[in-house]
Structure formats: structure tokens, C-alpha cells
Design a protein around this motif. Structure first.
Motif, PDB file in Angstrom:
ATOM      1  N   UNK A  38      46.640  -0.555 -50.821  1.00  0.00           N
ATOM      2  CA  UNK A  38      45.602  -0.620 -49.787  1.00  0.00           C
ATOM      3  C   UNK A  38      44.976   0.748 -49.523  1.00  0.00           C
ATOM      4  N   UNK A  39      43.722   0.712 -49.144  1.00  0.00           N
ATOM      5  CA  UNK A  39      42.988   1.912 -48.730  1.00  0.00           C
ATOM      6  C   UNK A  39      42.323   1.582 -47.402  1.00  0.00           C
ATOM      7  N   UNK A  40      42.376   2.493 -46.435  1.00  0.00           N
ATOM      8  CA  UNK A  40      41.769   2.213 -45.141  1.00  0.00           C
ATOM      9  C   UNK A  40      40.666   3.205 -44.800  1.00  0.00           C
ATOM     10  N   UNK A  41      39.674   2.699 -44.048  1.00  0.00           N
ATOM     11  CA  UNK A  41      38.603   3.574 -43.574  1.00  0.00           C
ATOM     12  C   UNK A  41      37.414   3.575 -44.522  1.00  0.00           C
ATOM     13  N   UNK A  42      36.236   3.703 -43.965  1.00  0.00           N
ATOM     14  CA  UNK A  42      34.993   3.586 -44.746  1.00  0.00           C
ATOM     15  C   UNK A  42      34.902   4.658 -45.824  1.00  0.00           C
ATOM     16  N   UNK A  43      35.179   5.905 -45.423  1.00  0.00           N
ATOM     17  CA  UNK A  43      35.023   7.013 -46.363  1.00  0.00           C
ATOM     18  C   UNK A  43      35.934   6.849 -47.579  1.00  0.00           C
ATOM     19  N   UNK A  44      37.213   6.640 -47.317  1.00  0.00           N
ATOM     20  CA  UNK A  44      38.181   6.479 -48.405  1.00  0.00           C
ATOM     21  C   UNK A  44      37.828   5.300 -49.299  1.00  0.00           C
ATOM     22  N   UNK A  45      37.477   4.180 -48.701  1.00  0.00           N
ATOM     23  CA  UNK A  45      37.134   2.986 -49.487  1.00  0.00           C
ATOM     24  C   UNK A  45      35.919   3.268 -50.376  1.00  0.00           C
ATOM     25  N   UNK A  46      34.919   3.930 -49.824  1.00  0.00           N
ATOM     26  CA  UNK A  46      33.736   4.253 -50.636  1.00  0.00           C
ATOM     27  C   UNK A  46      34.074   5.141 -51.835  1.00  0.00           C
TER      28      UNK A  46
ATOM     29  N   UNK B 202      46.528  -3.447 -40.604  1.00  0.00           N
ATOM     30  CA  UNK B 202      46.434  -1.992 -40.771  1.00  0.00           C
ATOM     31  C   UNK B 202      47.789  -1.318 -40.578  1.00  0.00           C
ATOM     32  N   UNK B 203      47.968  -0.175 -41.253  1.00  0.00           N
ATOM     33  CA  UNK B 203      49.169   0.638 -41.037  1.00  0.00           C
ATOM     34  C   UNK B 203      48.860   1.777 -40.063  1.00  0.00           C
ATOM     35  N   UNK B 204      47.614   1.853 -39.600  1.00  0.00           N
ATOM     36  CA  UNK B 204      47.208   2.949 -38.726  1.00  0.00           C
ATOM     37  C   UNK B 204      47.305   2.572 -37.253  1.00  0.00           C
ATOM     38  N   UNK B 205      47.513   3.566 -36.405  1.00  0.00           N
ATOM     39  CA  UNK B 205      47.521   3.329 -34.962  1.00  0.00           C
ATOM     40  C   UNK B 205      46.133   2.916 -34.512  1.00  0.00           C
ATOM     41  N   UNK B 206      45.138   3.612 -35.043  1.00  0.00           N
ATOM     42  CA  UNK B 206      43.750   3.294 -34.712  1.00  0.00           C
ATOM     43  C   UNK B 206      42.993   2.922 -35.982  1.00  0.00           C
ATOM     44  N   UNK B 207      43.041   1.639 -36.351  1.00  0.00           N
ATOM     45  CA  UNK B 207      42.393   1.201 -37.590  1.00  0.00           C
ATOM     46  C   UNK B 207      40.899   1.524 -37.568  1.00  0.00           C
ATOM     47  N   UNK B 208      40.372   1.845 -38.755  1.00  0.00           N
ATOM     48  CA  UNK B 208      39.008   2.335 -38.850  1.00  0.00           C
ATOM     49  C   UNK B 208      38.132   1.385 -39.673  1.00  0.00           C
ATOM     50  N   UNK B 209      37.607   0.336 -39.044  1.00  0.00           N
ATOM     51  CA  UNK B 209      36.545  -0.538 -39.559  1.00  0.00           C
ATOM     52  C   UNK B 209      36.924  -1.430 -40.747  1.00  0.00           C
ATOM     53  N   UNK B 210      37.647  -0.902 -41.721  1.00  0.00           N
ATOM     54  CA  UNK B 210      37.870  -1.688 -42.941  1.00  0.00           C
ATOM     55  C   UNK B 210      39.186  -1.348 -43.625  1.00  0.00           C
TER      56      UNK B 210
END
Lengths: 245, 245
Positions: free
Chosen positions: A26-34, A72-80
Motif C-alpha cells: 500500500x501507498x498513502x497520500x496523493x503525492x506518494x501515490x502520484x 489507513x495505517x496513519x493517524x491522520x489519513x491523507x485523501x487516498x
């Protein structure tokens, strides 16, 4: 909408054995996914709370903030959150500067080292099999997308070094001063475990022991953090290609 | 044995306002505590599960593992927790190489930067007032004892730079290539916030903008982590004192 099975599958990817069995991570967050979308990595599925990604429809599932929180594995999930396929096999180029890690355990350290490899144009990062998995979500997060551009290969490090024809450097507390040493533009540089450094078996393969000298009062026996040491060593190797031409 | 009031006091030190009001902070683990015991910092109290510290009796309280767990901020507490006094005021020496941080927020980054300052013999670290507190337990932990040897001063960074006679350097994405620049052995080097870099107000005080050049494919707009950038920049400044004599 997410099905129970989808949630179960995504959550199962927090474990290395499931990532390996399913060939997914898995990859989280817009920047990383892009960054991964713009690489050779293949997307399996994308779950997003906003329609902001320019990709084919059947791979995208719109989900709610609450659903994102569930996977999500994050405390504050970021959009995707995206699920990508792990590459089947990466062919080691065995050229240029290569970083080798002997039993690095901390995900943040590995992630930072991948980011540094990307910055300094190191294409191949080789890791002993007991080094933390680069598809661990904390590693992926810490790479800030750089994992999409650095080939990480897990292998028997002793065998690899044994069969390599490259110059083999190792970072130690008692090696030659890196600032005064001649450093080539190609070679393998080994960094060791956070607590124990480079193991004895791997040390025996090292041709040149290098060290980052301490400038402080030397009251402390502490070493630098392995990710910081990697950054400083990469900086020194690359500097020579600019200033010693 | 720990009293309820002792537990309450120690736990209250997780908040900056309480640390400042009481003039106290905590250090955990044998190694870190020993570094502070061997420094000018003054011990208030030491709580330990083992009698391993060579200090006067009335300051030491033997406690159980369960009690240590109650007062520790760590998942796996390590033998001892000490309460030290924060130094009243540290006099800035204003000489040699000084690192200045403009709004660095991550405790791990600040801790790593303090460790790097210790390694590279930087005595003074100056921080904008909105930089994370160096007595935050995560920062103290990440310094691995180095905080005992580096003076950290919080001040109005704009005023400080305005009144300083030193050369002022700033780390930017678009500055002069650090590897080709002439770098003095003294001066102030500013590093900025993790997301936004150096603020405009502080940028205007910078005399020389320096940058760590990227050697990769330049597909990414990502910068280096601020702690890694600090390590590489310190390495470059200190290297000159060895190789350019």
C-alpha cells in the motif's frame, strides 16, 4: 463503498508474509501515490475520498473519510490509499555507486536511506534478507515517493559481495577519514545495523573501512544515526565527481 | 515506591508549559541519563528499577517495573527515568559555526540535529521560538544524550540575525552549489521548516543561499529531510577545515 473482504485484504498487507504472498503493498497520500503512478509500478486499486487522480475508472473506488480511516495505517489519513503490485524481480545493474545495508531494522531509517539514494542518483540499493522490508507501510511513507525510483533488492549479502568485482567500502567507527580518502565514482558502500554496525561475516568482505570523523569533544562513544551517515557518505562520494574532475 | 503526587508531577512534564513552569524535564534510559549526569545539568530525581547509578542516595528512588511503566513515555521503558533541571539561561557564545532553525516542528528531526551538532562540534544551536521544545521527551530521546553537550537557545530569530555580525547562510532549493562554494569555518547556517522551508522574514536576512545539488534524474520536486540536509551541510563546512588548510 468498501466491502468487508476489501478491508480485510488491505489490512492484511500490514504483514510482510501477506505482502509477499499476494505480491501487493500500500501507498498513502496523493503525492506518494502520484510518484508510483508515474513509475513502472503497476496499480492494483486506488481508494480515494476525492476524484483527483487521472486514471482509468475501474481501478478507482470512491470511499468516505470513515472508510479511509478503516484501511489507513496513519493517524491522520491523507485523501487516498493505493494498492500497488510489488515488482516481480528487479535486475541488479551492478554499476555505478551501490548502497548495501546489513540488517538495518528501523523502517524510518530505510525510508530515509531510499530517499537519499534517489537524491544522489543511486539506482541500486541491496539489502541483507534480515533488513526491514521496503514495502512496509512506514518505509513507503518515509521514502516520500522515492521508492518508485530506487531498485531495492533483498539477497544473501555475503554471497553478493563474494561474487562482486566492485570496490567494497564499509562504514565503521575506526576506518580511514572519509574526507581525506580517495573515493571512486563506482563501488559498493555497506552500512550496518543500528545497534551493532556491520556484522563480522560482512566485515570480512570489506576492502576499505571508511569513517566520518567526529569534530566534537569526543566525550561520547555514540555513533551517527545510520541514515545520517548514509547521507554524509553519499555526499562525499558524489562531491568527488564534481570537484575532482 | 512512588507517591501519587510524584507520578502526577512526572507525567505533567510531558507538556511544555509545565516543563517551563517547573523548570524540569525527563530523560529515560541508562545511557542518556549517564550523559546528563556527566554534564553541567543538575539532577532533581532519579527513578530506577536497578541500583546501577553512582550518585547520592536521597535523589534515587527504587521503583518497580510497573511503576516505571506508569511514568515512562516509552512503549518499552528502559530501567530508569530521571528528572533534570532545565538550565536557567545559556549564554550564547556567538563564535564558531552556529546552526539556526526556523520553525522545525518534528521532535525526531530536532533530536537528530542536536546529535549532528554534537558530532560536528557545533556548540550553539539557536531556534526560533516556534521550533519544537528541545526538552520534549521525544527530542531528548532522539538526541541520545547529545543534548547534554549542545547549548540550545530559543530566541527571536529575526532580531538575532539582525544584530549578528557573522556570515549568514541559508539552505534553499535554489542556492549556490555547496560543493563548489567557499565556506568559512565560522558563521550561522539556517535551516527551515519541514514543509515550508525558511520563512520570508528570515530569508531576507540570509547573505548566502546554499543548496545541496540533486544527482538523480530530477523527476521529483522533493527536498531532503531537514535533519539529513543539516548533516550534509555540517559535513561540508567541517571538511573544509581539514582539506583546505
Amino acid at each position: 463503498m468498501l466491502s468487508k473482504n476489501q478491508i480485510k485484504l488491505i489490512k492484511s498487507l500490514s504483514q510482510k508474509k501477506n505482502r509477499q504472498q499476494l505480491g501487493l503493498f500500500t501507498v498513502e497520500g496523493i503525492k506518494g501515490i502520484n510518484e508510483f503512478l508515474n513509475s513502472d509500478f503497476q496499480l492494483e486499486n486506488l481508494y480515494t475520498t476525492k476524484r483527483i487522480f487521472d486514471i482509468v475508472n475501474h481501478q478507482v473506488t470512491e470511499i468516505s473519510e470513515i472508510e479511509l480511516k478503516k484501511i489507513s495505517t496513519l493517524k491522520n489519513p491523507n485523501t487516498a490509499l493505493a494498492v500497488f503490485k510489488t515488482p516481480k524481480s528487479i535486475s541488479l545493474k551492478n554499476e555505478g555507486l551501490i548502497i548495501a545495508l546489513d540488517d538495518v531494522r528501523d523502517p524510518g531509517n530505510l525510508g530515509t536511506i531510499i530517499r537519499l539514494c534517489d537524491w544522489y542518483g543511486v539506482k541500486d540499493l541491496v539489502c541483507s534478507t534480515n533488513t526491514v522490508d521496503c514495502y512496509n507501510s512506514k518505509v513507503v511513507q518515509a521514502t516520500m515517493g522515492s521508492l518508485a525510483r530506487v531498485n531495492v533488492t533483498y539477497l544473501d549479502l555475503e554471497d553478493y559481495l563474494e561474487s562482486s568485482k566492485a570496490n567494497i567500502f564499509g562504514a565503521f567507527m575506526d576506518g580511514e577519514n572519509i574526507y581525506n580518502s580517495s573515493l571512486p565514482s563506482e563501488g559498493i558502500v555497506i552500512l550496518g545495523n543500528e545497534a551493532n554496525g556491520i556484522s563480522e561475516a560482512i566485515s570480512s568482505k570489506v576492502e576499505r573501512r571508511i569513517t566520518i570523523p567526529q569534530f566534537g569533544k569526543k566525550q561520547s562513544t555514540e555513533s551517527l544515526n545510520v541514515a545520517n551517515a548514509t547521507g554524509i557518505i553519499l555526499s562525499e562520494f558524489r562531491r568527488r565527481t564534481i570537484t575532482e574532475m
